[in-house]
Write a protein that holds these residues in place. Structure first.
Motif, PDB file in Angstrom:
ATOM      1  N   HIS A  72      81.517  -3.192  50.134  1.00 38.17           N
ATOM      2  CA  HIS A  72      80.258  -3.541  49.498  1.00 38.17           C
ATOM      3  C   HIS A  72      79.098  -3.058  50.356  1.00 38.17           C
ATOM      4  CE1 HIS A  72      77.402  -6.004  47.177  1.00 38.17           C
ATOM      5  NE2 HIS A  72      76.845  -6.286  48.343  1.00 38.17           N
ATOM      6  N   LEU A  73      78.087  -2.512  49.692  1.00 35.76           N
ATOM      7  CA  LEU A  73      76.860  -2.221  50.417  1.00 35.76           C
ATOM      8  C   LEU A  73      75.674  -2.677  49.595  1.00 35.76           C
ATOM      9  CD1 LEU A  73      75.942   1.554  50.297  1.00 35.76           C
ATOM     10  CD2 LEU A  73      78.046   0.762  49.316  1.00 35.76           C
ATOM     11  N   SER A  74      74.580  -2.870  50.298  1.00 37.58           N
ATOM     12  CA  SER A  74      73.379  -3.319  49.620  1.00 37.58           C
ATOM     13  C   SER A  74      72.165  -2.635  50.232  1.00 37.58           C
ATOM     14  CB  SER A  74      73.235  -4.845  49.702  1.00 37.58           C
ATOM     15  OG  SER A  74      73.137  -5.263  51.047  1.00 37.58           O
ATOM     16  N   LEU A  75      71.160  -2.502  49.417  1.00 40.98           N
ATOM     17  CA  LEU A  75      69.880  -1.925  49.832  1.00 40.98           C
ATOM     18  C   LEU A  75      68.828  -3.017  49.707  1.00 40.98           C
ATOM     19  CD1 LEU A  75      68.077   0.544  50.554  1.00 40.98           C
ATOM     20  CD2 LEU A  75      67.765   0.862  48.090  1.00 40.98           C
ATOM     21  N   HIS A  76      68.143  -3.278  50.810  1.00 39.76           N
ATOM     22  CA  HIS A  76      67.064  -4.257  50.819  1.00 39.76           C
ATOM     23  C   HIS A  76      65.730  -3.535  50.941  1.00 39.76           C
ATOM     24  CE1 HIS A  76      69.624  -7.959  52.154  1.00 39.76           C
ATOM     25  NE2 HIS A  76      70.345  -7.101  51.459  1.00 39.76           N
ATOM     26  N   ILE A  77      64.798  -3.913  50.109  1.00 39.66           N
ATOM     27  CA  ILE A  77      63.446  -3.352  50.176  1.00 39.66           C
ATOM     28  C   ILE A  77      62.487  -4.515  50.427  1.00 39.66           C
ATOM     29  CG2 ILE A  77      61.707  -1.954  49.006  1.00 39.66           C
ATOM     30  CD1 ILE A  77      63.927  -0.952  47.119  1.00 39.66           C
ATOM     31  N   VAL A  78      61.828  -4.459  51.587  1.00 44.04           N
ATOM     32  CA  VAL A  78      60.908  -5.542  51.943  1.00 44.04           C
ATOM     33  C   VAL A  78      59.653  -4.963  52.600  1.00 44.04           C
ATOM     34  CG1 VAL A  78      60.617  -7.695  53.211  1.00 44.04           C
ATOM     35  CG2 VAL A  78      62.889  -7.032  52.428  1.00 44.04           C
ATOM     36  N   PRO A  79      58.444  -5.271  52.136  1.00 42.54           N
ATOM     37  CA  PRO A  79      58.193  -5.930  50.860  1.00 42.54           C
ATOM     38  C   PRO A  79      58.254  -4.928  49.713  1.00 42.54           C
ATOM     39  CG  PRO A  79      56.127  -5.426  51.962  1.00 42.54           C
ATOM     40  CD  PRO A  79      57.225  -4.948  52.878  1.00 42.54           C
ATOM     41  N   SER A  80      58.585  -5.385  48.552  1.00 46.00           N
ATOM     42  CA  SER A  80      58.654  -4.501  47.387  1.00 46.00           C
ATOM     43  C   SER A  80      57.238  -4.160  46.922  1.00 46.00           C
ATOM     44  CB  SER A  80      59.408  -5.186  46.249  1.00 46.00           C
ATOM     45  OG  SER A  80      60.715  -5.529  46.666  1.00 46.00           O
ATOM     46  N   GLN A  81      57.097  -2.930  46.446  1.00 49.26           N
ATOM     47  CA  GLN A  81      55.802  -2.451  45.960  1.00 49.26           C
ATOM     48  C   GLN A  81      55.981  -1.871  44.558  1.00 49.26           C
ATOM     49  OE1 GLN A  81      54.654   0.479  48.872  1.00 49.26           O
ATOM     50  NE2 GLN A  81      54.329  -1.044  50.489  1.00 49.26           N
ATOM     51  N   PRO A  82      54.924  -1.899  43.740  1.00 47.05           N
ATOM     52  CA  PRO A  82      55.064  -1.343  42.377  1.00 47.05           C
ATOM     53  C   PRO A  82      55.544   0.105  42.365  1.00 47.05           C
ATOM     54  CG  PRO A  82      53.067  -2.651  42.540  1.00 47.05           C
ATOM     55  CD  PRO A  82      53.643  -2.572  43.941  1.00 47.05           C
ATOM     56  N   GLY A  83      55.184   0.884  43.369  1.00 45.26           N
ATOM     57  CA  GLY A  83      55.627   2.273  43.454  1.00 45.26           C
ATOM     58  C   GLY A  83      57.116   2.424  43.704  1.00 45.26           C
ATOM     59  N   ASP A  84      57.772   1.309  44.042  1.00 48.39           N
ATOM     60  CA  ASP A  84      59.226   1.344  44.230  1.00 48.39           C
ATOM     61  C   ASP A  84      59.966   1.303  42.896  1.00 48.39           C
ATOM     62  OD1 ASP A  84      58.922  -0.913  47.057  1.00 48.39           O
ATOM     63  OD2 ASP A  84      58.905   1.290  47.023  1.00 48.39           O
ATOM     64  N   SER A  85      59.265   1.050  41.827  1.00 47.83           N
ATOM     65  CA  SER A  85      59.898   0.973  40.510  1.00 47.83           C
ATOM     66  C   SER A  85      60.521   2.322  40.168  1.00 47.83           C
ATOM     67  CB  SER A  85      58.869   0.576  39.436  1.00 47.83           C
ATOM     68  OG  SER A  85      58.349  -0.711  39.699  1.00 47.83           O
ATOM     69  N   ALA A  86      61.832   2.328  40.015  1.00 52.07           N
ATOM     70  CA  ALA A  86      62.594   3.563  39.778  1.00 52.07           C
ATOM     71  C   ALA A  86      64.044   3.162  39.530  1.00 52.07           C
ATOM     72  CB  ALA A  86      62.511   4.486  40.998  1.00 52.07           C
ATOM     73  N   VAL A  87      64.870   4.144  39.254  1.00 42.29           N
ATOM     74  CA  VAL A  87      66.317   3.907  39.189  1.00 42.29           C
ATOM     75  C   VAL A  87      66.907   4.229  40.560  1.00 42.29           C
ATOM     76  CG1 VAL A  87      68.513   4.562  38.120  1.00 42.29           C
ATOM     77  CG2 VAL A  87      66.420   4.448  36.729  1.00 42.29           C
ATOM     78  N   TYR A  88      67.704   3.333  41.080  1.00 41.46           N
ATOM     79  CA  TYR A  88      68.325   3.507  42.384  1.00 41.46           C
ATOM     80  C   TYR A  88      69.818   3.759  42.205  1.00 41.46           C
ATOM     81  CZ  TYR A  88      63.991   2.090  44.522  1.00 41.46           C
ATOM     82  OH  TYR A  88      62.675   2.053  44.920  1.00 41.46           O
ATOM     83  N   PHE A  89      70.280   4.853  42.772  1.00 45.76           N
ATOM     84  CA  PHE A  89      71.689   5.209  42.699  1.00 45.76           C
ATOM     85  C   PHE A  89      72.343   5.020  44.065  1.00 45.76           C
ATOM     86  CE2 PHE A  89      72.171   6.926  38.509  1.00 45.76           C
ATOM     87  CZ  PHE A  89      70.940   7.455  38.170  1.00 45.76           C
ATOM     88  N   CYS A  90      73.499   4.409  44.047  1.00 44.32           N
ATOM     89  CA  CYS A  90      74.350   4.322  45.213  1.00 44.32           C
ATOM     90  C   CYS A  90      75.345   5.478  45.137  1.00 44.32           C
ATOM     91  CB  CYS A  90      75.065   2.968  45.170  1.00 44.32           C
ATOM     92  SG  CYS A  90      76.350   2.731  46.384  1.00 44.32           S
ATOM     93  N   ALA A  91      75.645   6.100  46.267  1.00 44.81           N
ATOM     94  CA  ALA A  91      76.590   7.212  46.287  1.00 44.81           C
ATOM     95  C   ALA A  91      77.470   7.116  47.527  1.00 44.81           C
ATOM     96  CB  ALA A  91      75.853   8.550  46.263  1.00 44.81           C
ATOM     97  N   ALA A  92      78.653   7.687  47.437  1.00 44.92           N
ATOM     98  CA  ALA A  92      79.598   7.638  48.547  1.00 44.92           C
ATOM     99  C   ALA A  92      80.337   8.956  48.663  1.00 44.92           C
ATOM    100  CB  ALA A  92      80.586   6.495  48.340  1.00 44.92           C
ATOM    101  N   SER A  93      80.772   9.270  49.875  1.00 47.34           N
ATOM    102  CA  SER A  93      81.607  10.451  50.080  1.00 47.34           C
ATOM    103  C   SER A  93      82.651  10.139  51.134  1.00 47.34           C
ATOM    104  CB  SER A  93      80.776  11.665  50.510  1.00 47.34           C
ATOM    105  OG  SER A  93      80.317  11.522  51.835  1.00 47.34           O
ATOM    106  N   GLY A  94      83.692  10.980  51.188  1.00 47.90           N
ATOM    107  CA  GLY A  94      84.762  10.734  52.143  1.00 47.90           C
ATOM    108  C   GLY A  94      85.541  11.989  52.431  1.00 47.90           C
ATOM    109  N   LEU A  95      86.476  11.899  53.363  1.00 46.39           N
ATOM    110  CA  LEU A  95      87.257  13.046  53.778  1.00 46.39           C
ATOM    111  C   LEU A  95      88.726  12.898  53.399  1.00 46.39           C
ATOM    112  CD1 LEU A  95      85.775  13.960  57.270  1.00 46.39           C
ATOM    113  CD2 LEU A  95      85.743  15.336  55.199  1.00 46.39           C
ATOM    114  N   ASP A  96      88.998  12.112  52.370  1.00 44.26           N
ATOM    115  CA  ASP A  96      90.407  11.994  51.996  1.00 44.26           C
ATOM    116  C   ASP A  96      90.883  13.288  51.367  1.00 44.26           C
ATOM    117  OD1 ASP A  96      90.727  10.935  48.675  1.00 44.26           O
ATOM    118  OD2 ASP A  96      88.829  11.443  49.599  1.00 44.26           O
ATOM    119  N   ARG A  97      92.177  13.461  51.297  1.00 43.01           N
ATOM    120  CA  ARG A  97      92.755  14.725  50.847  1.00 43.01           C
ATOM    121  C   ARG A  97      92.349  15.054  49.423  1.00 43.01           C
ATOM    122  NH1 ARG A  97      98.927  13.942  52.297  1.00 43.01           N
ATOM    123  NH2 ARG A  97      98.302  12.084  53.386  1.00 43.01           N
ATOM    124  N   GLY A  98      92.062  14.035  48.649  1.00 39.31           N
ATOM    125  CA  GLY A  98      91.731  14.281  47.259  1.00 39.31           C
ATOM    126  C   GLY A  98      90.268  14.577  47.009  1.00 39.31           C
TER     127      GLY A  98
END
Lengths: 116, 120
Positions: A72-98
């Motif tokens: 699990h991961l989380s993103l904290h934004i403090v303090p929040s501002q109106p300009g932060d209004s957007a879509v936030y995407f979480c992404a991951a990468s790894g080095l597994d064989r697949g």
């Protein structure tokens, strides 16, 4: 199969308060995690990242926390501002064989709205 | 310096026509990725280039989709005989990344603004 999940499609927060966006992943081989912010009609913009050797990374108002045991991961934004209004995407990468080196697996995004 | 650029920004085409989408990565970035985002969905991986070769094409949805990269720079994604389900925003990203057996320089990918494809 969705290897990165953002279960909250939307979040509404008052200006000045904390915004907490959550992300879960299923692949234990992921070792690098990123958050992107996306405004309408624009490409995603890199926000902050964290390697699996850390459990916290901070950059100004943005902090990402990683809990490897809970996948699990989380993103904290403090303090929040109106300009932060957007879509936030979480992404991951790894080095597994697949996986392609550096290929990112994305969640479906969370629409953050910060109101005055 | 200049970021990732894509052209056209918008493309409207008729079902059955072929389309070409272009991506200019950040200068010096050896890795280039194509993703697409359909309405209400997350970003879906299509193909990855390291230099001019494509070691991973596993995300291409059908043989109507192809991509090439020349000179280790510009990439073109071609969709033949477009279908309505191809309508999406096609995003290109680039990164400076080491080869698999070397320590990764960075996995941070920088995205272009995307091409919005509408197939009527």
């Amino acid at each position: 199969d969705q290897q990165v999940k953002q279960n909250s499609p939307s979040l509404s927060v008052q200006e000045g308060r904390i915004s907490i966006l959550n992300c879960d992943y299923t692949n234990s081989m992921f070792d690098y995690f990123l958050w992107y912010k996306k405004y309408p009609a624009e490409g995603p913009t890199f926000l902050i990242s964290i390697s699996s050797i850390k459990d916290k990374n901070e950059d100004g108002r943005f902090t990402v926390f990683l809990n490897k045991s809970a996948k699990h991961l989380s993103l904290h934004i403090v303090p929040s501002q109106p300009g932060d209004s957007a879509v936030y995407f979480c992404a991951a990468s790894g080095l597994d064989r697949g996986s392609t080196l550096g290929r990112l697996y994305f969640g479906r995004g969370t629409q953050l709205t910060v109101w005055p | 310096g200049a970021g990732v650029s894509q052209s056209p920004s918008n493309k409207v085409t008729e079902k059955g026509k072929d389309v070409e989408l272009r991506c200019d990565p950040i200068s010096g970035h050896t890795a280039l990725y194509w993703y697409r985002q359909s309405l209400g969905q997350g970003l879906e991986f299509l193909i990855y280039f390291q230099g001019n070769s494509a070691p991973d094409k596993s995300g291409l949805p059908s043989d109507r989709f192809s991509a090439e990269r020349t000179g280790g720079s510009v990439s073109t994604l071609t969709i033949q005989r477009t279908q309505q389900e191809d309508s999406a925003v096609y995003l290109c990203a680039s990164s400076s990344i080491a080869v698999r057996d070397s320590p990764r320089i960075t996995d941070t990918q920088y995205f272009g603004p995307g091409t919005r494809l509408t197939v009527l």
